[in-house]
Enzyme design. Structure first.
Site, mmCIF file in Angstrom:
data_model
loop_
_atom_site.group_PDB
_atom_site.id
_atom_site.type_symbol
_atom_site.label_atom_id
_atom_site.label_comp_id
_atom_site.label_asym_id
_atom_site.label_seq_id
_atom_site.Cartn_x
_atom_site.Cartn_y
_atom_site.Cartn_z
ATOM 1 N N HIS A 67 0.738 -0.948 -0.334
ATOM 2 C CA HIS A 67 0.079 0.016 -0.459
ATOM 3 C C HIS A 67 0.424 0.795 -0.113
ATOM 4 C CE1 HIS A 67 -4.208 1.906 1.347
ATOM 5 N NE2 HIS A 67 -3.243 2.429 0.976
ATOM 6 N N HIS A 69 1.606 5.123 -2.278
ATOM 7 C CA HIS A 69 1.217 6.179 -3.032
ATOM 8 C C HIS A 69 2.880 6.788 -4.133
ATOM 9 C CE1 HIS A 69 -2.940 6.158 -1.409
ATOM 10 N NE2 HIS A 69 -2.462 6.126 -0.353
ATOM 11 N N ARG A 71 2.961 8.720 -6.808
ATOM 12 C CA ARG A 71 2.401 10.571 -7.067
ATOM 13 C C ARG A 71 2.739 10.339 -8.178
ATOM 14 N NH1 ARG A 71 -1.022 10.796 -2.787
ATOM 15 N NH2 ARG A 71 -0.547 11.069 -0.873
ATOM 16 N N ASN A 288 -5.952 10.194 7.466
ATOM 17 C CA ASN A 288 -6.782 9.084 6.796
ATOM 18 C C ASN A 288 -7.060 7.351 7.058
ATOM 19 O OD1 ASN A 288 -10.363 8.931 6.968
ATOM 20 N ND2 ASN A 288 -10.046 9.754 4.844
ATOM 21 N N ASP A 315 1.020 1.891 3.704
ATOM 22 C CA ASP A 315 0.649 3.289 3.261
ATOM 23 C C ASP A 315 0.927 4.436 2.922
ATOM 24 O OD1 ASP A 315 -1.390 4.957 1.773
ATOM 25 O OD2 ASP A 315 -3.163 4.616 4.098
ATOM 26 N N PRO A 329 -4.543 15.233 4.364
ATOM 27 C CA PRO A 329 -4.512 14.030 4.901
ATOM 28 C C PRO A 329 -3.244 12.915 3.843
ATOM 29 C CG PRO A 329 -6.518 13.465 3.623
ATOM 30 C CD PRO A 329 -5.493 14.645 3.701
HETATM 31 O O1 DOR Z 1 -4.582 9.849 4.456
HETATM 32 C C1 DOR Z 1 -4.370 9.174 4.027
HETATM 33 N N1 DOR Z 1 -3.658 9.571 2.472
HETATM 34 N N2 DOR Z 1 -5.332 8.278 3.294
HETATM 35 C C2 DOR Z 1 -5.805 7.814 2.159
HETATM 36 O O2 DOR Z 1 -6.835 7.139 1.829
HETATM 37 C C3 DOR Z 1 -5.214 8.751 0.627
HETATM 38 C C4 DOR Z 1 -3.883 9.017 1.052
HETATM 39 C C5 DOR Z 1 -3.236 10.203 -0.157
HETATM 40 O O3 DOR Z 1 -3.113 9.656 -1.124
HETATM 41 O O4 DOR Z 1 -2.519 10.643 0.431
HETATM 42 ZN ZN ZN Z 2 -3.337 4.355 1.304
#
Ligand code: DOR
Ligand code: ZN
Length: 438
Positions: A67, A69, A71, A288, A315, A329
Site C-alpha cells: 500500500h 502512493h 504520485r 485518513n 500507506d 491527510p
Molecule cells: O491519509 C490518507 N492519504 N488516506 C488516504 O486514503 C489517501 C492518502 C493520500 O493519498 O494522501
Molecule cells: Zn492509501
C-alpha cells in the site's frame, strides 16, 4: 530487466529466515543470473563470484509494501517513481504496490501503460499497481475490470481514499471482480467525500463522520460473501489500513467462513500512534483513517499477535509541507516501517522476526498473487538483509523520499535494512542507493 551480465554473488553466513520454505538457520545463498541458485552452509566461493559477508545479520525474502502512493504524473512532484522506489529500497522493500489515486487516476490500461513506461525507466524495485474501481475514481461507473486485469502491472482494484458508497454498485463490483479474479483492496475509511454525496443505498445506518469504517467493512464483507456463495472461487477482498477495534472484531468473525478470501492490513501509524500523538509544533497528525484511541492501538497489536491481521503496509502518502499545513491527510512510511516494526513488535517480544516476514513479504505476495515472497531456489533473488541491533534516529532530512511528512521523526529505532537486492542486483547497501532502472 537485464540479468544476463550480472555478477554471481555469494551471501555468506547470514541467518536466513523464510516462512514460505520453513528455512531458519545460518547458511549461505548463491545468487546467479538474478535468481537464487543454491542455499547451503559453508559454500566455497568460486572465481568471479562476489562475496558479501552477512554474518550476524538476518537474510529474509525481499519485503513487499502492498500500500504505497507514488504520485508520479503530477505537476507538484510530491513523489516520483524514482524517489519513491529509492525510498522503498532504503527501507528494505523489493516490491511496492501503488495505489490508483494519482492525478489523473489509474483507471484505464492506457494510464497503466504510461506508468509502466516510467517504471521501466526509473524504478529501483518492482512496482505493481492497483487500478481504480470506478472511472475517474468518482465512485459512479465501474472501470473495465477485464481490460485492467490484462495489464501486467495490475494485481488488484482499489478506490483508494474512499469506499464505494452505493451498495448496488459495490455488489456489482464484487460480482465482476469474482468473474475476472481480481482482488478488491477495500478502502473503508470514512472520508468526507463518502457520505456527503447522500447515497441512495448505503446498506447500513451511518454514524458520525470518520466512524463509519466498521459499517463499510461489515457491508462489503457481507456483499463479498454473498457473491462468493461460500466457495473459494468467489471474490478475494483485502481490507486496507484497519484502524478500529470494532473493525477487527468484524473481520475476525467474517474470516471464520471466508475460506481465505478475506485478508486485512494495518499501518505502523495506526499501531503505534493515537489521537493524542503530536508532531512538530505540537500539531496532531492528519491522516485518513484518522489516528484512534489507545484502546484501538492495543486491539490492533493484539490482532497482529493472534494472526487476524495478514499484512503490515505503510500507506506511504507523500505530501508537500504547504499541503500538510493546509490539512492534506497522509503520512509517509517507506523508510521507517521496518524499523518501527522491529522496534515496536519484535524487540519487545510481541511477534518473532519470522512472523514479521510473514506480514511484510510472504502474505502480501500470496494475497496479491505476486511471484516473490520467498527464498526458493530457482526463484527471483529479491532479498533483504537486516541488522537487528543497529540503532538509528529517524531524520526526515536524510530521506530518499521527496516528502517529509513522517510521523516518526526523531524516534530512536533499533533494527534496519542494510542491504536490498532486487533480481540479483544490490540496489541498496548501508543506506547507499545504487543506480536507476531495473
Ligand atoms: O491519509 C490518507 N492519504 N488516506 C488516504 O486514503 C489517501 C492518502 C493520500 O493519498 O494522501
Ligand atoms: Zn492509501
Amino acid at each position: 530487466m537485464t540479468l544476463i551480465n550480472l555478477q554471481p554473488l555469494l551471501l555468506k553466513n547470514g541467518h536466513v529466515i523464510d516462512p514460505a520454505t520453513g528455512l531458519d538457520s545460518v547458511t549461505d545463498i548463491l545468487v546467479k543470473g538474478g535468481r537464487i541458485s543454491l542455499i547451503a552452509p559453508d559454500l566455497t566461493p568460486e572465481e568471479g563470484e562476489e562475496v558479501i559477508n552477512v554474518g550476524g545479520k538476518y537474510v529474509v525474502p525481499g519485503l513487499i509494501d502492498c500500500h504505497v502512493h507514488l504520485r508520479d504524473f503530477e505537476e507538484c512532484q510530491r513523489e516520483t517513481i524514482a524517489s519513491g522506489t529509492r525510498a522503498a529500497v532504503t527501507g528494505g522493500f523489493t516490491t511496492v504496490i501503488c495505489e490508483p489515486n494519482t492525478k489523473p487516476p489509474l483507471d484505464s490500461p492506457e494510464r497503466l501503460e504510461a506508468l509502466r513506461e516510467k517504471v521501466e525507466r526509473e524504478a529501483l524495485c518492482r512496482v505493481y499497481a492497483k487500478a481504480s474501481m470506478t472511472r475517474g475514481r468518482e465512485g459512479e461507473v465501474l472501470t473495465d475490470f477485464k481490460a485492467l486485469k490484462g495489464h501486467p502491472l495490475v494485481v488488484a482494484l482499489s478506490e483508494d481514499g474512499n469506499p464505494i458508497v452505493e451498495e448496488q454498485l459495490m455488489r456489482e463490483a464484487c460480482r465482476r471482480a469474482a468473474k475476472h479474479q481480481l482482488p478488491l483492496s477495500l478502502h473503508c475509511e470514512d472520508s468526507g467525500f463518502s457520505l456527503a454525496r447522500k447515497p441512495k443505498g448505503l446498506g447500513f445506518q451511518p454514524r458520525e463522520p470518520f466512524h463509519n469504517e466498521p459499517g463499510f467493512i461489515a457491508r462489503d464483507l457481507r456483499l463479498a460473501q454473498e457473491i462468493g456463495g461460500g466457495s473459494t472461487a468467489g471474490v478475494k477482498v483485502h481490507v486496507s489500513h484497519v484502524s478500529l477495534a470494532e473493525s477487527i472484531q468484524i473481520i475476525e468473525e467474517a474470516k471464520k467462513d471466508g475460506k481465505g478470501r478475506i485478508t486485512c492490513e494495518v499501518t505502523p501509524h495506526h499501531l503505534f500512534l493515537d489521537e493524542t500523538s503530536r508532531g512538530p509544533h505540537g500539531l496532531p497528525f492528519t491522516v485518513n483513517p484518522p489516528l484512534r484511541k489507545k484502546e484501538d492501538c492495543t486491539a490492533l497489536q493484539r490482532a497482529i499477535k493472534d494472526g487476524t491481521i495478514d499484512a503490515i503496509a505503510s500507506d506511504h502518502a507523500p505530501h508537500r509541507e504547504e499541503d500538510k499545513r493546509a490539512g492534506a491527510p497522509g503520512l509517509i512510511g517507506l523508510e521507517t516501517t521496518l524499523g518501527v516494526v522491529l522496534t515496536g513488535l519484535i524487540h519487545p517480544g510481541l511477534i518473532s522476526l519470522k512472523e514479521a516476514v510473514r506480514l511484510m513479504s510472504t502474505n502480501p505476495a500470496r494475497i496479491f498473487g505476486l511471484g516473490g515472497g520467498s527464498l526458493a531456489v530457482g526463484g527471483p533473488a529479491d532479498i533483504t538483509v537486516i541488522d537487528m541491533e543497529r540503532e538509528w534516529i529517524v531524520e526526515g532530512k536524510r530521506f530518499q523520499s521527496l516528502a517529509r511528512n513522517c510521523p516518526f521523526e526523531g524516534w530512536r529505532l533499533k533494527g534496519q535494512a542494510v542491504l536490498t537486492m532486487v533480481g540479483g542486483r544490490v540496489v541498496m547497501r548501508e543506506g547507499v542507493v545504487k543506480g536507476y532502472g531495473l
